[in-house]
Motif scaffolding. Structure first.
Motif, short mmCIF file in Angstrom:
data_model
loop_
_atom_site.label_atom_id
_atom_site.label_comp_id
_atom_site.label_asym_id
_atom_site.label_seq_id
_atom_site.Cartn_x
_atom_site.Cartn_y
_atom_site.Cartn_z
N ALA A 301 0.79 -1.23 0.00
CA ALA A 301 0.00 0.00 0.00
C ALA A 301 0.82 1.28 0.00
O ALA A 301 0.24 2.35 -0.21
N CYS A 302 2.13 1.22 0.24
CA CYS A 302 2.90 2.45 0.38
C CYS A 302 4.23 2.35 -0.35
O CYS A 302 4.94 1.34 -0.24
N GLU A 303 4.57 3.43 -1.04
CA GLU A 303 5.80 3.46 -1.81
C GLU A 303 7.05 3.51 -0.93
O GLU A 303 8.14 3.14 -1.38
N LEU A 304 6.92 3.94 0.32
CA LEU A 304 8.07 4.02 1.22
C LEU A 304 8.24 2.76 2.06
O LEU A 304 9.07 2.74 2.98
N ALA A 305 7.50 1.71 1.76
CA ALA A 305 7.48 0.53 2.62
C ALA A 305 8.86 -0.10 2.78
O ALA A 305 9.23 -0.52 3.88
N PHE A 306 9.64 -0.19 1.71
CA PHE A 306 10.95 -0.84 1.81
C PHE A 306 11.88 -0.05 2.72
O PHE A 306 12.63 -0.63 3.52
N HIS A 307 11.83 1.26 2.61
CA HIS A 307 12.66 2.10 3.48
C HIS A 307 12.24 1.94 4.93
O HIS A 307 13.10 1.74 5.81
N CYS A 308 10.95 2.01 5.19
CA CYS A 308 10.46 1.90 6.58
C CYS A 308 10.71 0.51 7.14
O CYS A 308 11.01 0.37 8.33
#
Length: 376
Positions: A301-308
């Motif tokens: 659901a979120c484009e920043l998921a890998f970073h987070c």
């Protein structure tokens, strides 16, 4: 209660500063708003979406691009299926709507209205859609609005949303239609995908409520949406009525929470910016200054998921293991805390979570001892 105009103007200016000078805002869509409702505790996503930051580009600048999104093949398959569902003036779609939701006599093929919603720009299309809805409600027949444009006020700024379809019943009720290409096997589909579709449809229903509020008497917005999917392993459409009252309630609360992004922004260090043209180190510091609430569900659901996810793992956060596990661990927020409590080094033995962990550690030790004895 909406914020005063001066306050809304100051908030927009502040969010524009965070986004970066001359960087256009990425408009919110239904998927983004639904994702916010699915993870209401994430201040990071609330602020970035409220500021209109392009999270796809931001993730690339951080060195953690995600595969979030739809493949070209799935996109083409979805378009082909939607075209089939809406063929012949939406005859099959209206038949399914009547079968699962009623709302008047059975539609007659070719006897339903499909108004032209073309207009200049999203504002023009939203106004044309509102007029078509008003006219359809005053009639006594079936009306299919194909890809209408709806405006939803989000923190004082209109977000323009485009559902697959909206059906106006002869009794005047309005129904959101969501068309998906994942299969519905034996009358049921993947629960996670249905849940995502329900949250997205709830956003459209909220936008319809704002249109209906300007009509006297206000028409009924059905709290059941029509989910249309391929039947079994064919390309034939089938449908199901999905109750979205829970999703509507959650989405309302989360959209109200978006008006507090100014509180989140006020806590940031002076000079913080999410301008994707800035160096990666500076962007990383800016992103890390905003608290996140990562969970494995963010990966879809979120484009920043890998970073987070990488940061959650580095810091040993139990949320990286899933929300259900996090909820069962109570006040134990890190994996180090969990391991320490399980070993008996720390933790209140009367705490149910600590007692369960210690019992699990004892059972594991017994199992390993028994396996070692069997090997000898």
């Amino acid at each position: 209660m909406p914020a005063p105009p001066r306050r809304r103007t100051a908030l927009r200016q502040r969010l524009a500063e965070l986004r970066g000078p001359d960087v256009p805002a990425r408009p919110l869509d239904a998927r983004a708003l639904a994702a916010l409702a699915a993870n209401p505790g994430c201040s990071r996503r609330s602020l970035l979406d409220g500021a209109g930051v392009d999270k796809t580009v931001l993730a690339q600048s951080l060195g953690a691009p995600s595969g979030f999104g739809q493949s070209q093949f799935a996109f083409m398959r979805g378009n082909a299926f939607e075209a089939r569902v809406k063929a012949d003036g939406g005859a099959e779609l209206l038949r399914l709507t009547h079968r699962f939701l009623g709302g008047g006599p059975e539609p007659v093929p070719g006897g339903s209205a499909v108004p032209d919603l073309a207009a200049a720009g999203p504002e023009g299309r939203a106004a044309r859609t509102a007029l078509a809805l008003r006219e359809a409600t005053a009639s006594d027949g079936w009306t299919l609005l194909d890809h209408p444009m709806l405006a939803l006020d989000v923190a004082g700024t209109p977000a323009f949303l485009e559902p697959d379809a909206v059906v106006v019943h002869p009794d005047g009720g309005w129904t959101v239609v969501e068309i998906k290409s994942f299969p519905m096997i034996d009358g049921s589909a993947d629960a996670a995908k249905v849940g995502a579709a329900a949250r997205q449809s709830a956003v459209y229903a909220l936008a319809l409520e704002q249109v209906a509020a300007r009509i006297e008497p206000a028409p009924e917005i059905h709290h059941h949406v029509l989910l249309v999917c391929p039947k079994d392993f064919s390309n034939l459409p089938t449908a199901s009525a999905i109750d979205v009252r829970k999703q509507l309630s959650v989405t309302r609360r989360q959209l109200a929470r978006l008006t507090r992004v100014e509180d989140i922004a006020a806590e940031l260090p002076e000079g913080t910016t999410f301008d994707v043209r800035r160096p990666a180190a500076e962007l990383t510091a800016a992103v890390e200054a905003v608290p996140a609430a990562y969970a494995p569900e963010c990966l879809s659901a979120c484009e920043l998921a890998f970073h987070c996810r990488a940061r959650a793992r580095e810091q040993g956060e139990v949320t990286a293991l899933g929300r259900s596990i996090r909820g069962e661990l109570g006040g134990l927020t890190s994996i180090d805390d969990v391991l320490s409590a399980a070993s008996g080094a720390t933790g209140d033995p009367d705490d149910p979570a600590v007692a369960t962990l210690r019992r699990a550690a004892e059972l594991r030790a017994e199992a390993l001892a028994g396996e070692a004895a069997a090997c000898h």
